[in-house]
Design an enzyme around this catalytic site. Structure first.
Site, short mmCIF file in Angstrom:
data_model
loop_
_atom_site.label_atom_id
_atom_site.label_comp_id
_atom_site.label_asym_id
_atom_site.label_seq_id
_atom_site.Cartn_x
_atom_site.Cartn_y
_atom_site.Cartn_z
N ASP A 200 -0.27 6.79 26.34
CA ASP A 200 -1.84 6.99 25.52
C ASP A 200 -2.54 5.61 25.36
OD1 ASP A 200 -3.42 9.34 24.39
OD2 ASP A 200 -3.40 7.93 22.59
N GLU A 259 -2.80 5.36 30.42
CA GLU A 259 -3.98 5.75 29.95
C GLU A 259 -4.96 4.66 29.67
OE1 GLU A 259 -7.07 8.76 27.67
OE2 GLU A 259 -5.38 7.59 26.59
N HIS A 332 -6.94 17.01 29.14
CA HIS A 332 -7.34 17.67 27.84
C HIS A 332 -8.67 17.09 27.05
CE1 HIS A 332 -5.25 14.20 26.84
NE2 HIS A 332 -5.26 14.47 25.56
#
Ligand code: TEU
Length: 564
Positions: A200, A259, A332
């Site tokens: 992340d 990411e 998401h």
């Protein structure tokens, strides 16, 4: 050492556990639910499953705020459930990748609880603490979720940095103890058998030296500082160190994907150059911002297909020689692609979902499929403020109202862009709650589940599911799809998306009509007699008879030919 690039011919499927399958009727998806659907994923043919966070978390940001990296949140199950799931994934020949959220923790993580307990605590320096400046925030950075990126801790009189919500304090990666602790977490999961990590916002872990002010933005107290915390001075060192420490002495087939909001192609090449030993691939965001105003992501400005094509083509070119692309339309955090870049009118919905899948999966890179994308799931018809649950949308609307701006305009943009579009429950069948849960789902089910659902599609030869399945099989079987050079065609055409992939032996033509109107296109004589590998219309001839193609609305085709 990580072994040869097995992931170049793999397809990854992302599961957002709270919205996938609920096995115990509490309205939240869980690990036992996922286990029950592994055969569905095997049928689809994906190689890897990426699980969004299932660790212990107060769920301020749906699990992207972790309070214990070494346990499963009770809402998802137990570590024993996790082990059973992992074994089930491996038995079916698939791999499992965890979501690693280590730019920040939850404010309830014991590391932060200790860190905030006093200015002298040994863990004080595990987070980013600063004295007030003139009685206010230490600098003018805005949080990604709106407002200041700093929160005052009254008890100790200092501010801590949180690039996201105030309940997500940023770890201080400059402290080697923090880096070691993260490596240990990763090793613990790898020892348990997982096959890698999606990391992340991993390009946010190194902030600009001295945390200088961002350029002020007119009319705003806090300014976007992304240039000061994305791709910072030490990020490559930290990633190379992580790779060496965590994977250096391990044998196996792992996958790492970082990411990276605000990453440029030039930086991505450095992050993914195998010789540098950092990451296998990154998620870039350029193509996810083409329909948003640069200063306000909820200001929806519509799609210009040429701009979208140009962006993805630029990335294909930039990582052609060195590095590797990830390919995605959905996750998401993004609205549903068939509503966003396709056409979710019932007459065009299926063809446009297949056409978008075709142009993405034909490119060079590793495709990622987000749950429900393989069914062509659409955006949810959000209307009121109460419809929105996501922290980003809720914070955004609060700021809009505080500034006295127009609520109706904000709600219209939120309906298009909100992350909750991706998070409504997976549509398994036409039953109440779409077969997701026997209880009350945490987010409402899209009313279109009565016709748009997995049960209607899995055994139907011309479904969106079948098309994704065929694309995934092609990725496994076709060397030219994996390795072939990428060359765009008709780059300035506002409706046709076309390109070729070539190796010395084979060539492939991918062509799609990204609109409702019929189009006639001459693709050049070198393609006559090419064989149709995959199409999305019922009567497309299997051999190209003339280079002048008549394309129906949302007609998409992949042709192959030998190089002569
Ligand atoms: O997202 C990072 C991020 O910056 C954006 O993609 C984010 O979703 C937002 O839309 C920006 O406007 C990652 C996770 O994927 C996201 O779910 C988390 O909320 C965020 O990090 C914080 O962990």
């Amino acid at each position: 050492m990580t072994s040869a690039a097995w992931w170049k011919s793999a397809v990854v499927y992302q599961i957002y556990p709270r919205s996938f399958v609920d096995s115990n009727g509490d309205g939240m998806g869980d690990l036992v639910g996922i286990l029950a659907r592994l055969d569905y994923l095997r049928k689809l043919g994906v190689d890897v499953i990426w699980l969004s966070p299932v660790y212990r978390s107060p769920q301020a940001d749906n699990g992207y705020d972790i309070s214990d990296y070494l346990d499963i949140d009770p809402m998802f199950g137990t570590l024993a459930d996790f082990d059973t799931l992992l074994a089930g994934v491996h038995e079916r020949g698939m791999k499992l990748v965890m979501d690693l959220v280590v730019n920040h923790t939850s404010d309830e993580h014991p590391w932060f609880v200790e860190s905030r307990s006093s200015r002298n605590h040994p863990k004080r320096d595990w987070y980013v603490w600063r004295e007030p400046r003139d009685g206010r925030e230490p600098n003018n950075w805005a949080s990604v979720f709106g407002g200041s990126a700093w929160e005052l801790d009254e008890a100790t009189g200092e501010y801590y940095l949180h690039l996201f919500d105030r309940r997500q304090p940023d770890l201080n990666w400059e402290n080697p103890e923090v880096r070691r602790a993260v490596h240990e977490v990763m090793g613990w999961w790898l020892d348990r058998g997982v096959d890698g990590f999606r990391m992340d916002v991993i390009n946010f872990i190194s902030k600009a030296d001295g945390l200088p002010d961002a350029a002020p933005q007119p009319g705003r107290t806090f300014a976007s500082a992304i240039d000061l915390f994305a791709n910072g001075p030490h990020v490559h060192d930290y990633l190379a160190e992580m790779n060496c420490e965590v994977f250096g002495s391990r044998d196996g087939e792992f996958l790492t994907v970082g990411e990276m909001p605000a990453v440029t192609p030039e930086q991505a090449r450095l992050y993914t150059d195998p010789a540098r030993g950092e990451l296998d691939m990154v998620f870039q965001f350029e193509h996810m911002s083409v329909d948003q105003s640069p200063s306000d992501k909820f200001d929806y400005i519509g799609l210009d297909l040429v701009v979208l094509k140009r962006s993805l083509h630029r990335w294909q070119a930039a990582l052609a020689e060195t590095g590797w692309n990830s390919l995605y339309w959905n996750n998401h955090d993004q609205p549903r692609v068939v509503s966003r870049f396709g056409d979710d009118h019932p007459d065009h919905w299926a063809a446009s979902a297949k056409a978008l899948a075709t142009v993405l999966h034909g490119m060079r890179g590793t495709p990622f499929v987000y749950q429900g994308e393989e069914l062509g799931m659409t955006n949810y018809p959000f209307r009121t403020a109460e419809d929105h649950k996501d922290i980003e949308a809720v914070n955004y609307l609060r700021n809009v109202l505080e500034l006295g701006n127009d609520e109706a305009v904000a709600l219209a943009g939120m309906a298009e862009i909100s992350r909750d579009n991706a998070r409504t429950p997976m549509q398994w069948n036409a039953d109440r709650n779409a077969g997701f849960s026997d209880g009350d789902p945490w987010l409402p089910v899209n009313p279109n589940h009565v016709w748009l659902n997995a049960e209607n599609q899995v055994d139907s030869a011309d479904s969106v599911f079948a098309h994704y399945r065929a694309l995934i099989r092609l990725r496994h079987e076709s060397a030219v799809l994996v390795d072939g050079d990428f060359t765009p065609l008709m780059a300035e055409d506002p409706q046709i998306w076309a390109y070729t992939r070539t190796t010395p032996a084979m060539r492939i033509l991918v062509i799609a009509n990204c609109g409702r109107d019929r189009r006639t296109v001459d693709v050049g004589r070198e393609w006559t007699a090419a064989e149709l590998l995959l199409g999305n219309m019922p009567d497309t001839p299997v051999t190209m008879l003339s280079s002048c193609l008549e394309l129906a609305g949302w007609d998409a085709r992949i042709y192959s030919a030998h190089v002569t």
